[in-house]
Scaffold this active site. Sequence first.
Site, mmCIF file in Angstrom:
data_model
loop_
_atom_site.group_PDB
_atom_site.id
_atom_site.type_symbol
_atom_site.label_atom_id
_atom_site.label_comp_id
_atom_site.label_asym_id
_atom_site.label_seq_id
_atom_site.Cartn_x
_atom_site.Cartn_y
_atom_site.Cartn_z
ATOM 1 N N GLY A 1 19.429 36.753 35.190
ATOM 2 C CA GLY A 1 19.329 37.638 36.337
ATOM 3 C C GLY A 1 17.933 38.198 36.504
ATOM 4 O O GLY A 1 17.337 38.140 37.576
ATOM 5 N N GLY B 1 21.122 35.879 30.621
ATOM 6 C CA GLY B 1 19.843 36.551 30.813
ATOM 7 C C GLY B 1 19.021 35.970 31.943
ATOM 8 O O GLY B 1 17.799 36.103 31.958
ATOM 9 N N TYR C 1 13.780 42.749 14.501
ATOM 10 C CA TYR C 1 13.996 41.672 15.481
ATOM 11 C C TYR C 1 14.112 40.298 14.844
ATOM 12 O O TYR C 1 15.058 39.540 15.143
ATOM 13 C CB TYR C 1 12.847 41.698 16.484
ATOM 14 C CG TYR C 1 12.696 40.451 17.324
ATOM 15 C CD1 TYR C 1 13.566 40.175 18.379
ATOM 16 C CD2 TYR C 1 11.653 39.552 17.078
ATOM 17 C CE1 TYR C 1 13.425 39.034 19.155
ATOM 18 C CE2 TYR C 1 11.493 38.416 17.859
ATOM 19 C CZ TYR C 1 12.373 38.158 18.890
ATOM 20 O OH TYR C 1 12.228 37.031 19.655
ATOM 21 N N ASP D 1 28.439 42.361 29.161
ATOM 22 C CA ASP D 1 27.765 42.860 27.968
ATOM 23 C C ASP D 1 28.082 41.866 26.859
ATOM 24 O O ASP D 1 29.215 41.802 26.384
ATOM 25 C CB ASP D 1 28.285 44.254 27.627
ATOM 26 C CG ASP D 1 27.684 44.811 26.337
ATOM 27 O OD1 ASP D 1 26.920 44.085 25.656
ATOM 28 O OD2 ASP D 1 27.984 45.974 26.002
ATOM 29 N N LYS E 1 16.880 36.819 15.121
ATOM 30 C CA LYS E 1 16.554 35.504 15.661
ATOM 31 C C LYS E 1 16.757 34.416 14.604
ATOM 32 O O LYS E 1 17.085 33.270 14.944
ATOM 33 C CB LYS E 1 15.118 35.490 16.188
ATOM 34 C CG LYS E 1 14.981 36.133 17.556
ATOM 35 C CD LYS E 1 15.773 35.367 18.613
ATOM 36 C CE LYS E 1 15.476 35.853 20.012
ATOM 37 N NZ LYS E 1 16.166 35.049 21.055
#
Length: 250
Positions: A13, A11, A156, A63, A160
């Site tokens: 980028g 992550g 979510y 992915d 986590k």
Amino acid sequence: MQPKRVALVTGSGAKRVGSVVAGALARRGYAIAVHYRTSAAEASDTVAALRSAGGEAAAFPADLTDERAVRAMVRDVLGHFGRIDALVNCAAVWKPKPLEEVTAADVRFHFDTNALGTFLTCQQVGLAMAQQPEGGAIVNIGDWAEVRPYPGYAAYFPSKGAVTATTRCLAVELALRNPRVRVNAILPGPVMLPPDLPEAEKQQAINATLVKREGSPSNIAQAVLSFLDNDFVTGACLPVDGGRTVYAPE
């Protein structure tokens, strides 16, 4: 000659926490494997910025919900750099939705990236680290609010919560294969609030910390470096949240 240390940052980028972590690691002398899924142009910019600052970097697409894609990414990083000394899992998704509207697809969407993606990268990179005499260090990114969730993110937070369980599980599994492989996690608080967040909600998040201010991605990068530096810490999950975990404002 000592080989250059290599860090894979998922992550990294897009211009979010991951890219800041990548920059901090580059300044420490790490060659950076910049991971992205769809942000190819931003990943190219991140690589260019790291190289212009004198670092070594290359971008790798994947992915992270696809096991074969993760295996291929790790194989490509190892083929390019020859080793992986650090893995920082910054890739994540989060979308708010009232509980009444949450579907099974919403839950799967979050679990696929946040939980499964973290597991697969830990597994594949960790097993590669276990084959290295020097081992390696993995730092996952969870969320402080898994222990005291607030409303609107029911799809979510469970994903986590799985990150901390994965951290402890893989710390055990990988150390039994090579005691020099360590796995830890950071549980951020409000360090990069969405730019479109209403001012009232932003202030509420800030007031809910003990330090009364928003954190920054650099605070997360500092915690990552600390975990990499301290070779007697593994299986730990560290809140970096301005005291949000222990504070219960009215």
